[in-house]
Design a protein around this motif. Structure first.
Motif, PDB file in Angstrom:
ATOM      1  N   UNK A   8      -0.680   9.275   1.666  1.00  0.00           N
ATOM      2  CA  UNK A   8       0.573   9.493   1.786  1.00  0.00           C
ATOM      3  C   UNK A   8       1.629   8.084   1.653  1.00  0.00           C
ATOM      4  N   UNK A   9       0.928   6.969   2.167  1.00  0.00           N
ATOM      5  CA  UNK A   9       1.809   5.761   2.114  1.00  0.00           C
ATOM      6  C   UNK A   9       1.856   5.186   0.841  1.00  0.00           C
ATOM      7  N   UNK A  10       0.541   5.330   0.150  1.00  0.00           N
ATOM      8  CA  UNK A  10       0.513   4.731  -1.318  1.00  0.00           C
ATOM      9  C   UNK A  10       1.195   5.503  -2.230  1.00  0.00           C
ATOM     10  N   UNK A  17       5.222  -0.243  -6.851  1.00  0.00           N
ATOM     11  CA  UNK A  17       4.294  -1.235  -7.495  1.00  0.00           C
ATOM     12  C   UNK A  17       4.613  -1.111  -9.212  1.00  0.00           C
ATOM     13  N   UNK A  18       4.723  -0.205  -9.706  1.00  0.00           N
ATOM     14  CA  UNK A  18       5.103  -0.039 -11.122  1.00  0.00           C
ATOM     15  C   UNK A  18       6.204  -1.274 -11.455  1.00  0.00           C
ATOM     16  N   UNK A  64      -0.788  -6.779  -5.101  1.00  0.00           N
ATOM     17  CA  UNK A  64       0.629  -6.386  -4.994  1.00  0.00           C
ATOM     18  C   UNK A  64       1.220  -6.638  -3.855  1.00  0.00           C
ATOM     19  N   UNK A  65       2.324  -7.285  -3.582  1.00  0.00           N
ATOM     20  CA  UNK A  65       2.911  -7.393  -2.268  1.00  0.00           C
ATOM     21  C   UNK A  65       3.270  -6.119  -1.769  1.00  0.00           C
ATOM     22  N   UNK A  66       3.719  -5.150  -2.528  1.00  0.00           N
ATOM     23  CA  UNK A  66       4.095  -3.635  -2.101  1.00  0.00           C
ATOM     24  C   UNK A  66       2.777  -3.040  -1.171  1.00  0.00           C
ATOM     25  N   UNK A  67       1.381  -3.051  -2.023  1.00  0.00           N
ATOM     26  CA  UNK A  67       0.573  -2.558  -1.566  1.00  0.00           C
ATOM     27  C   UNK A  67      -0.142  -3.517  -0.216  1.00  0.00           C
ATOM     28  N   UNK A  68      -0.027  -4.622  -0.240  1.00  0.00           N
ATOM     29  CA  UNK A  68      -0.280  -5.513   0.827  1.00  0.00           C
ATOM     30  C   UNK A  68       0.557  -5.513   2.076  1.00  0.00           C
TER      31      UNK A  68
END
Length: 155
Positions: A8-10, A17-18, A64-68
């Motif tokens: 859900x989060x990702x 991220x894109x 990725x800063x978004x994923x981290x």
């Protein structure tokens, strides 16, 4: 945090991220091994990414800063812990948990930490190498005690 929570989060972060990486929808879909139509559906929130797609995204864009921000400093540690239930071997050096980790316990050469985002646990040594990760606090405490015992007998 469980597998569904991560999906859900990702799934909600794919478009960010894109954009962070400067990819077109075509390029991102190609990299993830999905159709552009599927990517558009994920980005619009009409469907969720599959577990395999989430793993690919976290592996290919682990910096990725978004994923981290969503999963912590090492997204693959979260994925691997969920997939296997735990990780019980020394791994790569960590950053020591200065940002995404809360210290639970520290004894001798080992530190027990909990990730403030995913809520999983890990044990690192004084040099910041990870020895164990698990979603189960009791299992982690048992392993922590075993490490302390084994360390004491080798001295």
């Amino acid at each position: 945090m469980n597998e569904k929570d991560v999906i859900d989060v990702i799934s909600k972060k794919v478009k960010l991220v894109r954009h962070e990486k400067g990819y077109t929808q075509e390029k991102m879909a190609e990299v993830l091994g999905i159709s552009k139509k599927t990517l558009v559906q994920i980005e619009k929130g009409r469907t969720s990414a599959t577990w395999t797609c989430v793993i690919a995204l976290c592996a290919l864009f682990r910096d990725s800063e978004v994923i981290q921000a969503a999963l912590g400093e090492d997204p693959l540690e979260v994925i691997e812990t969920l997939a296997h239930g735990n990780i019980d071997r020394p791994r790569e050096k960590t950053l020591g948990g200065k940002i995404w980790w809360k210290q639970i316990k520290k004894e001798n050469d080992f530190i027990l930490q909990q990730n403030v985002i995913s809520k999983h646990y890990r044990i690192i040594d004084r040099d910041n190498y990870r020895w164990f990760s698990s979603l189960d606090q009791d299992e982690t405490l048992i392993y922590f005690d075993e490490l302390l015992e084994n360390n004491a007998t080798t001295l």
